[in-house]
Design an enzyme around this catalytic site. Sequence first.
Site, PDB file in Angstrom:
ATOM      1  CG  HIS A 337      -2.187  -0.734   1.089  1.00  0.00           C
ATOM      2  ND1 HIS A 337      -2.248  -2.097   1.105  1.00  0.00           N
ATOM      3  CD2 HIS A 337      -3.476  -0.305   0.931  1.00  0.00           C
ATOM      4  CE1 HIS A 337      -3.505  -2.493   0.971  1.00  0.00           C
ATOM      5  NE2 HIS A 337      -4.274  -1.427   0.855  1.00  0.00           N
ATOM      6  CD  GLU A 362      -4.541 -17.893  24.077  1.00  0.00           C
ATOM      7  OE1 GLU A 362      -4.376 -18.730  24.976  1.00  0.00           O
ATOM      8  OE2 GLU A 362      -5.593 -17.249  23.928  1.00  0.00           O
TER       9      GLU A 362
HETATM   10  C1  LIG Z   1      -1.979  -8.013  25.184  1.00  0.00           C
HETATM   11  C2  LIG Z   1      -1.752  -9.200  26.064  1.00  0.00           C
HETATM   12  C3  LIG Z   1      -2.856  -9.896  26.559  1.00  0.00           C
HETATM   13  C4  LIG Z   1      -2.673 -10.985  27.400  1.00  0.00           C
HETATM   14  N1  LIG Z   1      -3.761 -11.624  27.908  1.00  0.00           N
HETATM   15  C5  LIG Z   1      -3.593 -12.585  28.858  1.00  0.00           C
HETATM   16  C6  LIG Z   1      -4.726 -13.148  29.528  1.00  0.00           C
HETATM   17  O1  LIG Z   1      -5.884 -12.802  29.241  1.00  0.00           O
HETATM   18  N2  LIG Z   1      -4.505 -14.062  30.491  1.00  0.00           N
HETATM   19  C7  LIG Z   1      -3.253 -14.482  30.849  1.00  0.00           C
HETATM   20  O2  LIG Z   1      -3.136 -15.332  31.732  1.00  0.00           O
HETATM   21  N3  LIG Z   1      -2.156 -13.957  30.227  1.00  0.00           N
HETATM   22  C8  LIG Z   1      -2.299 -13.021  29.252  1.00  0.00           C
HETATM   23  N4  LIG Z   1      -1.197 -12.469  28.628  1.00  0.00           N
HETATM   24  C9  LIG Z   1       0.130 -12.860  29.065  1.00  0.00           C
HETATM   25  C10 LIG Z   1       0.879 -13.714  28.062  1.00  0.00           C
HETATM   26  O3  LIG Z   1       0.322 -14.996  28.026  1.00  0.00           O
HETATM   27  C11 LIG Z   1       2.359 -13.706  28.485  1.00  0.00           C
HETATM   28  O4  LIG Z   1       2.870 -12.401  28.226  1.00  0.00           O
HETATM   29  C12 LIG Z   1       3.169 -14.748  27.762  1.00  0.00           C
HETATM   30  O5  LIG Z   1       2.807 -16.042  28.201  1.00  0.00           O
HETATM   31  C13 LIG Z   1       4.680 -14.578  27.966  1.00  0.00           C
HETATM   32  O6  LIG Z   1       4.990 -14.433  29.312  1.00  0.00           O
HETATM   33  P1  LIG Z   1       5.926 -13.231  29.788  1.00  0.00           P
HETATM   34  O7  LIG Z   1       5.407 -11.986  29.209  1.00  0.00           O
HETATM   35  O8  LIG Z   1       6.081 -13.327  31.256  1.00  0.00           O
HETATM   36  O9  LIG Z   1       7.332 -13.512  29.088  1.00  0.00           O
HETATM   37  P2  LIG Z   1       8.502 -14.449  29.664  1.00  0.00           P
HETATM   38  O10 LIG Z   1       7.962 -15.776  30.034  1.00  0.00           O
HETATM   39  O11 LIG Z   1       9.253 -13.689  30.682  1.00  0.00           O
HETATM   40  O12 LIG Z   1       9.407 -14.604  28.363  1.00  0.00           O
HETATM   41  C14 LIG Z   1      10.359 -13.639  27.927  1.00  0.00           C
HETATM   42  C15 LIG Z   1      11.045 -14.194  26.679  1.00  0.00           C
HETATM   43  O13 LIG Z   1      11.755 -15.401  27.017  1.00  0.00           O
HETATM   44  C16 LIG Z   1      11.298 -16.466  26.178  1.00  0.00           C
HETATM   45  N5  LIG Z   1      11.340 -17.716  26.954  1.00  0.00           N
HETATM   46  C17 LIG Z   1      10.833 -17.942  28.200  1.00  0.00           C
HETATM   47  N6  LIG Z   1      11.047 -19.219  28.548  1.00  0.00           N
HETATM   48  C18 LIG Z   1      11.683 -19.824  27.521  1.00  0.00           C
HETATM   49  C19 LIG Z   1      12.186 -21.149  27.296  1.00  0.00           C
HETATM   50  N7  LIG Z   1      12.019 -22.131  28.176  1.00  0.00           N
HETATM   51  N8  LIG Z   1      12.787 -21.398  26.122  1.00  0.00           N
HETATM   52  C20 LIG Z   1      12.927 -20.434  25.187  1.00  0.00           C
HETATM   53  N9  LIG Z   1      12.461 -19.166  25.334  1.00  0.00           N
HETATM   54  C21 LIG Z   1      11.857 -18.874  26.497  1.00  0.00           C
HETATM   55  C22 LIG Z   1       9.886 -16.079  25.783  1.00  0.00           C
HETATM   56  O14 LIG Z   1       9.484 -16.748  24.614  1.00  0.00           O
HETATM   57  C23 LIG Z   1      10.039 -14.575  25.589  1.00  0.00           C
HETATM   58  O15 LIG Z   1      10.591 -14.326  24.327  1.00  0.00           O
HETATM   59  C24 LIG Z   1      -1.355 -11.408  27.739  1.00  0.00           C
HETATM   60  C25 LIG Z   1      -0.258 -10.722  27.208  1.00  0.00           C
HETATM   61  C26 LIG Z   1      -0.432  -9.637  26.393  1.00  0.00           C
HETATM   62  C27 LIG Z   1       0.765  -8.911  25.863  1.00  0.00           C
END
Ligand SMILES: Cc1cc2nc3c(=O)[nH]c(=O)nc-3n(C[C@H](O)[C@H](O)[C@H](O)COP(=O)(O)OP(=O)(O)OC[C@H]3O[C@@H](n4cnc5c(N)ncnc54)[C@H](O)[C@@H]3O)c2cc1C
Length: 381
Positions: A337, A362
């Site tokens: 676009h 998720e």
């Molecule tokens: C807009 C939004 C809506 C949401 N809604 C909900 C909701 O309704 N209910 C709910 O329960 N949660 C919700 N979440 C939370 C979401 O599920 C989490 O943000 C997500 O599971 C990641 O967890 P964290 O942010 O703590 O990242 P972390 O777990 O701290 O991860 C940080 C980074 O490390 C990586 N990492 C972590 N462990 C490993 C591993 N073992 N191997 C390789 N890489 C790894 C991750 O992939 C990521 O890149 C929401 C998040 C957002 C942004």
Amino acid sequence: MDFALTEEQSAIFDMAFAFGQDNIAPHARQWEADGTIPKDLWPQIGALGFGGLYVSEDSGGAGLTRLDATLVFEALSMACPSVAAFLSIHNMCARMLDSFADEALKARVMADVISMNTVLSYCLTEPGSGSDAAALKTRADRTNEGYTLNGTKAFISGGGYSDAYIAMVRTGEDGPKGISTVYIEDGTPGLSFGGLEDKMGWRSQPTAQVQFDDCKIPAGNLVGQEGHGFKYAMMGLDGGRLNIAACSLGAAQIAINQTLDYMGERKAFGKPIDQFQGLQFRLADMEIDLQAARVFLRQAAWKLDQGAPDATKHCAMAKKFVTEAGSRIVDQCLQLHGGYGYLADYGIEKLVRDLRVHQILEGTNEIMRVITARHMLETRG
Ligand SMILES: Cc1cc2nc3c(=O)[nH]c(=O)nc-3n(C[C@H](O)[C@H](O)[C@H](O)COP(=O)(O)OP(=O)(O)OC[C@H]3O[C@@H](n4cnc5c(N)ncnc54)[C@H](O)[C@@H]3O)c2cc1C
């Protein structure tokens, strides 16, 4: 092997698509600006049977398959991925209640959940635990009447907006076996919410922390058995991952449709830009990505419906593949676009922003690879 949708499945898709185009798409940008989705939308969606998509018919739900449900999310996401994804979370919770809650709790709440007079949020993540969800710390201590909850859930979609919360809380030992699932109604003393999170996408959905300070709930609000909550939460996620992937797919499809139209109209160097072969190749690449994503997603949904032993792996693989394909496609559509893609009026930049989070929640796409690789290692000969 039959790749065609049945007549009934096509009708489900068409109904969801028509509802989305009539009732969601015209308002999606305004709801983004407002930072909320009007509450009265949900009972309208409930009236279509979408409040309990895969809740059994015995419990008053639509009793659809997971594959059928992906069609609903794909179609609704063509109107707005943020609204469609919010519906997915409600459905995840509704299914958990239907599968695991006792008859008394179901009798009390299920009818309103299915009609969407009660909108549900799913509370697993905490400020200190996301991917490592089994490390959650929110406590539910047993009392004579039920449980007292203390702790904070983070990033909750619908925090401060929903009518009830399905929360995973610690009732026992450290680790997954000490986790239970509870149902908390809005207005329960001790339940409060953090400020609204200011997000890149999904801006029409309110996201906030959900806080419990000596929040007392009756024993009847325990969902299923104590100590089984982590299992319930993970079972909900297989379907949730399919739905989120379907939301990426629908958004990518609508972006391609719009881009095809735009490229036929927009002229550069004296001809429509769809006449440049370099751009035609990009269109072809997007279409190949999209069709591959759709087939892979539907296969994963079919596996979950069949109870296949590798269903969880397929749901994880499809979530990773489809959400990344979806983001690549909408980003390419923005590029095609030109400068107009960057303007809100054209609708594409919203899709780029909305879809980005599908790679994070998720279960992040890194965790989808963890699940896939673990299954490969466990099942090698
Ligand atoms: C807009 C939004 C809506 C949401 N809604 C909900 C909701 O309704 N209910 C709910 O329960 N949660 C919700 N979440 C939370 C979401 O599920 C989490 O943000 C997500 O599971 C990641 O967890 P964290 O942010 O703590 O990242 P972390 O777990 O701290 O991860 C940080 C980074 O490390 C990586 N990492 C972590 N462990 C490993 C591993 N073992 N191997 C390789 N890489 C790894 C991750 O992939 C990521 O890149 C929401 C998040 C957002 C942004």
